[in-house]
Design a protein around this motif. Structure first.
Motif, PDB file in Angstrom:
ATOM      1  N   ARG A 185      -6.711 -36.466 -90.798  1.00  0.00           N
ATOM      2  CA  ARG A 185      -7.477 -37.866 -90.172  1.00  0.00           C
ATOM      3  C   ARG A 185      -8.251 -38.527 -91.061  1.00  0.00           C
ATOM      4  O   ARG A 185      -8.452 -38.741 -90.743  1.00  0.00           O
ATOM      5  CB  ARG A 185      -8.391 -36.851 -89.256  1.00  0.00           C
ATOM      6  CG  ARG A 185      -6.854 -36.439 -88.037  1.00  0.00           C
ATOM      7  CD  ARG A 185      -6.564 -37.387 -87.034  1.00  0.00           C
ATOM      8  NE  ARG A 185      -6.130 -38.033 -87.315  1.00  0.00           N
ATOM      9  CZ  ARG A 185      -4.452 -38.412 -87.645  1.00  0.00           C
ATOM     10  NH1 ARG A 185      -4.173 -36.544 -87.257  1.00  0.00           N
ATOM     11  NH2 ARG A 185      -4.240 -39.265 -88.496  1.00  0.00           N
ATOM     12  N   ASP A 188      -7.195 -40.870 -93.327  1.00  0.00           N
ATOM     13  CA  ASP A 188      -7.147 -42.269 -92.432  1.00  0.00           C
ATOM     14  C   ASP A 188      -9.042 -42.950 -92.623  1.00  0.00           C
ATOM     15  O   ASP A 188      -8.696 -44.364 -92.158  1.00  0.00           O
ATOM     16  CB  ASP A 188      -6.705 -42.021 -90.837  1.00  0.00           C
ATOM     17  CG  ASP A 188      -5.093 -42.096 -90.858  1.00  0.00           C
ATOM     18  OD1 ASP A 188      -4.650 -42.495 -91.883  1.00  0.00           O
ATOM     19  OD2 ASP A 188      -4.727 -41.602 -89.498  1.00  0.00           O
ATOM     20  N   ARG A 189      -9.176 -42.450 -92.148  1.00  0.00           N
ATOM     21  CA  ARG A 189     -10.562 -42.550 -91.497  1.00  0.00           C
ATOM     22  C   ARG A 189     -11.267 -43.518 -93.218  1.00  0.00           C
ATOM     23  O   ARG A 189     -11.705 -44.365 -93.062  1.00  0.00           O
ATOM     24  CB  ARG A 189     -11.602 -41.829 -91.449  1.00  0.00           C
ATOM     25  CG  ARG A 189     -13.601 -41.961 -91.362  1.00  0.00           C
ATOM     26  CD  ARG A 189     -13.527 -43.633 -89.237  1.00  0.00           C
ATOM     27  NE  ARG A 189     -12.370 -42.742 -88.980  1.00  0.00           N
ATOM     28  CZ  ARG A 189     -13.338 -42.204 -87.938  1.00  0.00           C
ATOM     29  NH1 ARG A 189     -14.963 -41.991 -87.738  1.00  0.00           N
ATOM     30  NH2 ARG A 189     -12.126 -41.564 -86.456  1.00  0.00           N
ATOM     31  N   GLU A 192      -9.313 -46.440 -93.719  1.00  0.00           N
ATOM     32  CA  GLU A 192     -10.367 -47.761 -92.652  1.00  0.00           C
ATOM     33  C   GLU A 192     -11.470 -47.929 -92.927  1.00  0.00           C
ATOM     34  O   GLU A 192     -12.070 -49.209 -92.024  1.00  0.00           O
ATOM     35  CB  GLU A 192     -10.155 -47.138 -91.612  1.00  0.00           C
ATOM     36  CG  GLU A 192      -8.777 -46.894 -90.633  1.00  0.00           C
ATOM     37  CD  GLU A 192      -9.125 -45.737 -89.459  1.00  0.00           C
ATOM     38  OE1 GLU A 192      -9.913 -45.234 -89.100  1.00  0.00           O
ATOM     39  OE2 GLU A 192      -8.436 -45.605 -89.003  1.00  0.00           O
ATOM     40  N   MET A 196     -15.052 -50.196 -88.813  1.00  0.00           N
ATOM     41  CA  MET A 196     -14.506 -49.488 -87.269  1.00  0.00           C
ATOM     42  C   MET A 196     -15.929 -50.448 -86.292  1.00  0.00           C
ATOM     43  O   MET A 196     -16.109 -50.355 -86.515  1.00  0.00           O
ATOM     44  CB  MET A 196     -13.912 -48.219 -86.903  1.00  0.00           C
ATOM     45  CG  MET A 196     -13.130 -48.233 -88.602  1.00  0.00           C
ATOM     46  SD  MET A 196     -12.574 -46.248 -87.664  1.00  0.00           S
ATOM     47  CE  MET A 196     -11.792 -46.454 -86.108  1.00  0.00           C
ATOM     48  N   ASP A 268     -11.049 -49.913 -79.289  1.00  0.00           N
ATOM     49  CA  ASP A 268     -11.269 -49.228 -80.507  1.00  0.00           C
ATOM     50  C   ASP A 268     -10.815 -51.028 -81.364  1.00  0.00           C
ATOM     51  O   ASP A 268      -9.614 -51.211 -81.560  1.00  0.00           O
ATOM     52  CB  ASP A 268     -10.850 -48.215 -81.099  1.00  0.00           C
ATOM     53  CG  ASP A 268     -11.854 -47.360 -80.146  1.00  0.00           C
ATOM     54  OD1 ASP A 268     -13.257 -47.043 -80.069  1.00  0.00           O
ATOM     55  OD2 ASP A 268     -11.293 -45.727 -80.544  1.00  0.00           O
ATOM     56  N   ARG A 270     -10.209 -51.003 -85.339  1.00  0.00           N
ATOM     57  CA  ARG A 270     -10.205 -50.078 -86.785  1.00  0.00           C
ATOM     58  C   ARG A 270     -10.437 -51.307 -87.747  1.00  0.00           C
ATOM     59  O   ARG A 270     -10.577 -50.206 -88.706  1.00  0.00           O
ATOM     60  CB  ARG A 270      -8.888 -50.255 -87.084  1.00  0.00           C
ATOM     61  CG  ARG A 270      -8.022 -49.032 -86.324  1.00  0.00           C
ATOM     62  CD  ARG A 270      -6.641 -48.490 -86.824  1.00  0.00           C
ATOM     63  NE  ARG A 270      -6.208 -47.299 -85.642  1.00  0.00           N
ATOM     64  CZ  ARG A 270      -5.927 -45.573 -85.516  1.00  0.00           C
ATOM     65  NH1 ARG A 270      -7.347 -46.495 -86.825  1.00  0.00           N
ATOM     66  NH2 ARG A 270      -6.257 -45.060 -85.172  1.00  0.00           N
ATOM     67  N   GLU A 271     -10.597 -52.769 -87.889  1.00  0.00           N
ATOM     68  CA  GLU A 271     -10.403 -53.035 -88.412  1.00  0.00           C
ATOM     69  C   GLU A 271     -11.690 -54.985 -88.651  1.00  0.00           C
ATOM     70  O   GLU A 271     -10.212 -55.173 -87.581  1.00  0.00           O
ATOM     71  CB  GLU A 271      -9.783 -53.370 -89.976  1.00  0.00           C
ATOM     72  CG  GLU A 271      -9.963 -53.903 -91.817  1.00  0.00           C
ATOM     73  CD  GLU A 271      -9.491 -53.353 -92.413  1.00  0.00           C
ATOM     74  OE1 GLU A 271      -9.415 -53.387 -93.589  1.00  0.00           O
ATOM     75  OE2 GLU A 271      -8.736 -54.078 -92.257  1.00  0.00           O
TER      76      GLU A 271
END
Length: 280
Positions: A185, A188-189, A192, A196, A268, A270-271
């Motif tokens: 997790r 991934d953050r 990203e 976000m 949401d 992500r980018e």
């Protein structure tokens, strides 16, 4: 300074910082507390317990054949820097003079996962990898297309964690699962980034007024999409607006002040790249 050299300096700075953080995660938290969160390093931890072999050395020995098989397909630039990163990571794990920061196993699993996730994320942002089960999964997937990379990576990590449960005990295996999840997790953050955002779809009879207020008061762009209510058969504009997370309350307040009956959907993002967000 030439742009290409500036990019190289930034990439290698990320890689070196990531290598240091990754090695610290294992030396400060994971290895002293016998938490093996999958991958080749996890195999190294188990073999270290059984035979006394160095953790980094085992990971490097397992990685070298994979790099040799996949160097051409990865591209020489990516492959060479990844091989160097893998070698440096192995040496750091074995020889950096760090000791256990805590012997509380739960804290070790949590903070080990966080620090390692940040480290591996920085390495990937530097356009490199330290190999491991991800690379093994990609190689097998190229030969057997029906097998997904994610399934292969999960299988390898699961086998390592099961082996850790046998070599250590069930508690260590469960903690390894916790650490693996946190690591994934956080990684991934990091990949990203802080970019976000939230995308809002707004359906209202006062779409023009809402769009004008959003553009004027919030300085955000709005796109109008053609929509039709299937129950009423009426044509209606659907507004699409992408905003930062901190602007969500402001947008909701603005919309409800103009049309309390407006229908809003949030999702949401992500980018977000482009004007008002991160440049391409």
């Amino acid at each position: 300074m030439d742009k290409r050299w500036r990019t190289e300096i930034i990439d290698w700075s990320r890689i070196l910082a990531g290598l240091m953080l990754g090695a610290m995660a294992y030396q400060l938290f994971l290895i002293p507390n016998e938490i093996a969160p999958g991958g080749f390093t996890g195999i190294g931890q188990i073999l270290n317990t059984l035979f006394g072999w160095n953790v980094g050395f085992v990971a490097l020995v397992l990685n070298v054949p994979l790099f040799a098989l996949s160097m051409r397909s990865m591209g020489w630039r990516f492959g060479i820097r990844s091989l160097l990163a893998s070698f440096a990571f192995s040496m750091m794990i074995d020889y950096l003079p760090f000791g256990a920061l805590t012997h509380d196993k739960m804290l070790a699993a949590i903070f080990g996962g966080v620090v390692a996730g940040v480290g591996f994320g920085l390495i990937m942002l530097g356009d490199a990898t330290t190999g491991g089960s991800d690379m093994l999964g990609m190689l097998i997937h190229r030969k057997i297309k029906v097998i997904k990379v994610s399934s292969l990576v999960f299988s390898v990590d699961a086998l390592v964690i099961v082996a850790a449960g046998i070599v250590y005990d069930v508690q260590e295996a469960l903690l390894a699962l916790v650490s693996t999840y946190i690591m994934a997790r956080v990684l991934d953050r990091v990949l990203e980034g802080p970019n976000m955002a939230k995308a809002y779809f707004i359906i209202s009879r006062k779409a023009d007024e809402i769009a004008g207020a959003v553009m004027k008061d919030m300085g955000r762009g709005v796109t109008s999409l053609a929509g039709r209510g299937m129950y009423t058969g009426e044509d209606r504009s659907v507004l699409l607006c992408v905003i930062n997370r901190r602007e969500t309350l402001r947008l909701r307040t603005l919309v409800s002040g103009i049309d309390p009956c407006a229908f809003m959907i949030a999702t949401d993002v992500r980018e977000a790249l482009g004007e008002g967000f991160q440049p391409h």
